[in-house]
Design a protein around this motif. Structure first.
Motif, PDB file in Angstrom:
ATOM      1  N   THR A  66      -1.423  24.505  -9.737  1.00 52.84           N
ATOM      2  CA  THR A  66      -1.243  23.077 -10.036  1.00 52.84           C
ATOM      3  C   THR A  66       0.248  22.787 -10.037  1.00 52.84           C
ATOM      4  N   PHE A  67       0.629  21.657  -9.436  1.00 50.90           N
ATOM      5  CA  PHE A  67       2.054  21.321  -9.389  1.00 50.90           C
ATOM      6  C   PHE A  67       2.213  19.802  -9.255  1.00 50.90           C
ATOM      7  N   PRO A  68       3.368  19.273  -9.678  1.00 47.85           N
ATOM      8  CA  PRO A  68       3.624  17.840  -9.540  1.00 47.85           C
ATOM      9  C   PRO A  68       4.053  17.503  -8.113  1.00 47.85           C
ATOM     10  N   ALA A  69       3.664  16.340  -7.657  1.00 50.03           N
ATOM     11  CA  ALA A  69       4.055  15.858  -6.330  1.00 50.03           C
ATOM     12  C   ALA A  69       4.326  14.369  -6.398  1.00 50.03           C
ATOM     13  N   THR A  70       5.127  13.896  -5.452  1.00 50.97           N
ATOM     14  CA  THR A  70       5.470  12.475  -5.364  1.00 50.97           C
ATOM     15  C   THR A  70       5.127  11.983  -3.974  1.00 50.97           C
ATOM     16  N   VAL A  71       4.564  10.779  -3.911  1.00 54.70           N
ATOM     17  CA  VAL A  71       4.194  10.184  -2.624  1.00 54.70           C
ATOM     18  C   VAL A  71       4.912   8.850  -2.475  1.00 54.70           C
ATOM     19  N   ALA A  72       5.532   8.659  -1.318  1.00 53.10           N
ATOM     20  CA  ALA A  72       6.175   7.380  -0.991  1.00 53.10           C
ATOM     21  C   ALA A  72       5.636   6.923   0.359  1.00 53.10           C
ATOM     22  N   VAL A  73       5.386   5.624   0.491  1.00 48.82           N
ATOM     23  CA  VAL A  73       4.906   5.055   1.752  1.00 48.82           C
ATOM     24  C   VAL A  73       5.904   3.995   2.189  1.00 48.82           C
TER      25      VAL A  73
END
Length: 192
Positions: free
Chosen positions: A135-142
């Motif tokens: 499990t790990f943190p992720a960031t999404v940008a569009v």
């Protein structure tokens, strides 16, 4: 007529529930590895050969990527001879055994988000045919239809039978010890 309407409604509902698979640009996507030891650290790249991203209504629902371990590189050593020595060692049976295990994979099993930007991703990481959940943190940008997903996945290499100079398995290594945690900085670039 009622049957036709019912079938249309069912088909439309089923269709809208199917996640959209975003097109992943594997040449723009990247994985950078970092491994640390008592006396410093090394880093390099592992190419992504294939990847999928299930994306619907502005949210990641799933996805996967495959890493080509046979093409693993070391980026921080400029001397060609020393670079080759470490690269070959990482590909050997002391580490990733790439002759027998040329591919490693990660598959998302759960993607939690409250805002569609910040995620807690859980998935199955397979290295050397050994699969463990991470499990790990992720960031999404569009931006302009381009999806950029980034995250730092950290795994314990000993979980995947990579024990070379591990302080968890060997004593008196002193400054020869290599830490167990390996970091993968993952960047997936896809289009909606």
């Amino acid at each position: 007529m009622k049957i036709l309407t019912l079938l249309f409604t069912f088909a439309f509902t089923a269709f809208t529930m199917i996640p959209e698979v975003a097109t992943v640009n594997t040449s723009e996507s990247s994985i950078t590895w970092t491994a640390k030891k008592v006396t410093g650290q090394h880093h390099g790249k592992v190419p992504i050969t294939t990847a999928t991203l299930d994306y619907q209504n502005g949210k990641i629902l799933g996805g996967s990527f495959e890493m080509d371990m046979t093409s693993l590189t070391v980026e921080d050593i400029t001397d060609p001879g020393m670079n080759k020595k470490l690269t070959d060692h990482l590909k050997s049976d002391d580490f990733f055994s790439v002759a027998n295990h040329g591919k490693s994979t990660f598959t998302i099993t759960n993607a939690k988000t409250s805002n569609g930007k910040d995620y807690q991703l859980t998935g199955d990481l397979t290295i050397k045919n050994i699969t463990k959940p991470v499990t790990f943190p992720a960031t999404v940008a569009v931006n302009g239809g381009i999806i950029t997903a980034t995250g730092k996945l950290t795994f314990d290499r000993t979980d995947y039978d990579i024990k070379f100079r591990s302080g968890s398995y060997f004593e008196n290594l002193a400054d020869k010890m290599i830490y167990d945690d390996v970091e993968l900085d993952v960047k997936i670039i896809a289009s909606e």
